[in-house]
Design an enzyme around this catalytic site. Structure first.
Site, PDB file in Angstrom:
ATOM      1  N   ASP A   2       0.817  -1.214   0.000  1.00 16.52           N
ATOM      2  CA  ASP A   2       0.000   0.000   0.000  1.00 16.52           C
ATOM      3  C   ASP A   2       0.855   1.270   0.000  1.00 16.52           C
ATOM      4  O   ASP A   2       1.945   1.297   0.568  1.00 16.52           O
ATOM      5  CB  ASP A   2      -0.918  -0.016   1.234  1.00 16.52           C
ATOM      6  CG  ASP A   2      -2.030   1.007   1.121  1.00 16.52           C
ATOM      7  OD1 ASP A   2      -2.394   1.368  -0.020  1.00 16.52           O
ATOM      8  OD2 ASP A   2      -2.535   1.446   2.158  1.00 16.52           O
ATOM      9  N   HIS A  17       2.389   2.940  -9.049  1.00 15.73           N
ATOM     10  CA  HIS A  17       2.232   1.483  -9.174  1.00 15.73           C
ATOM     11  C   HIS A  17       3.449   0.872  -9.886  1.00 15.73           C
ATOM     12  O   HIS A  17       3.907  -0.214  -9.542  1.00 15.73           O
ATOM     13  CB  HIS A  17       0.946   1.146  -9.934  1.00 15.73           C
ATOM     14  CG  HIS A  17      -0.310   1.549  -9.207  1.00 15.73           C
ATOM     15  ND1 HIS A  17      -0.510   1.274  -7.884  1.00 15.73           N
ATOM     16  CD2 HIS A  17      -1.417   2.221  -9.616  1.00 15.73           C
ATOM     17  CE1 HIS A  17      -1.687   1.755  -7.500  1.00 15.73           C
ATOM     18  NE2 HIS A  17      -2.258   2.339  -8.536  1.00 15.73           N
ATOM     19  N   LEU A  57      11.346 -20.694  -2.964  1.00  9.66           N
ATOM     20  CA  LEU A  57      10.522 -19.641  -2.341  1.00  9.66           C
ATOM     21  C   LEU A  57       9.140 -19.672  -2.999  1.00  9.66           C
ATOM     22  O   LEU A  57       9.036 -19.675  -4.225  1.00  9.66           O
ATOM     23  CB  LEU A  57      11.181 -18.261  -2.565  1.00  9.66           C
ATOM     24  CG  LEU A  57      10.299 -17.035  -2.304  1.00  9.66           C
ATOM     25  CD1 LEU A  57       9.937 -16.934  -0.818  1.00  9.66           C
ATOM     26  CD2 LEU A  57      10.995 -15.749  -2.745  1.00  9.66           C
TER      27      LEU A  57
END
Ligand code: IPE
Ligand code: IPE
Ligand code: MG
Length: 245
Positions: A18, A35, A129
């Site tokens: 965020d 973004h 991962l």
């Protein structure tokens, strides 16, 4: 940066990505630039996680509530997401990353669905991962979706046997998008808001919650280490008692 004892590191970190919009607005740039910068920072963050050998991360990239945003912003997000996967998929394969998706991606543009499915297929055997991208994800919707799947199975079971076998927590979790990932140990929310915004409500039942004002595009390796150091000092009791020293 201090090194943190390996046994005090979280296994599963969830991050609410965020603050991209505010990062751009502070610089008089369009929100889409925020973004884009957030995407670049995500790539860098994943490398930090690899270095630390933390095995699971969940990343909140688009919520079921984010559809309320202007169409132009949503469109730019899909475009950036497409570019992100196109640019980094090969590297993910090389680095033995397993890409997982939580959320309903059937509502995304076709090209996004295609590249996501390609990423899932090409990385599904990797174990180094697990990167769980939460896209068109909402925790309440996830739980309702699980209940509906179970209902269907149970109706069938009843029709065939005249009985219904109750389910337990472990069985329920099999129907969540995040299965088979373990519960979240550490939830990090950059951007200065002190809320969960419909993210991994079930999975965060005993997570340690770390909030920081730093906006996601600025969230650095140092910020990550600060969060990890804070986490390493938590006494996780899971409803039990303090350990006697
Ligand atoms: C988070 O950044 C990214 C998405 C929700 C896709 P925001 O766009 O919410 O950034 P702020 O909160 O407006 O700064
Ligand atoms: C949460 O951020 C969702 C993502 C980061 C994908 P929002 O910006 O949508 O959350 P609210 O609206 O501030 O709660
Ligand atoms: Mg926001």
């Amino acid at each position: 940066m201090n090194s943190i004892e390996k046994n005090k590191l979280p296994k599963h970190i969830a991050v609410i990505l965020d603050g991209n919009g505010r990062w751009a607005q502070l610089r008089n740039l369009p929100r889409s630039e925020g973004h884009r910068k957030g995407g670049e920072n995500l790539k860098r963050f994943i490398d930090d996680i690899l270095e630390l050998q933390i095995p699971y991360i969940s990343l909140y990239a688009f919520s079921t509530e984010n559809w309320k945003r202007p169409k132009t912003e949503i469109h730019s997000l899909w475009k950036l997401m497409l570019e992100f996967f196109a640019k980094y998929l090969e590297e993910c394969i090389e680095k033995k990353i397993c890409i997982k998706i939580s959320g309903d991606i059937t509502k995304l543009p076709k090209s996004n669905q295609e590249i996501i499915n390609e990423a899932i297929n090409k990385t599904k055997k990797n174990k180094h991962l697990y990167v769980n991208f939460c896209i068109n994800y909402g925790s309440q919707q996830e739980i309702i979706n699980a209940i509906n799947q179970i209902l269907e199975i149970k109706i069938n079971q009843f029709q065939q046997t005249g009985q219904i076998k109750k389910i337990n927590k472990k069985e329920f979790e099999k129907y969540l998008y995040t299965y088979p990932l373990p519960p979240v140990d550490l939830l990090i929310r950059p951007g200065g808001e002190y809320r969960i915004s419909n993210f991994l409500l079930w999975q965060c039942a005993y997570a340690e919650l770390y909030f920081t004002k730093t906006l996601w595009p600025d969230f650095s390796k140092e910020d990550l280490y600060n969060a990890l150091e804070w986490y390493s000092k938590r006494e996780r009791r899971f409803g039990g008692l303090l350990s006697i020293k």
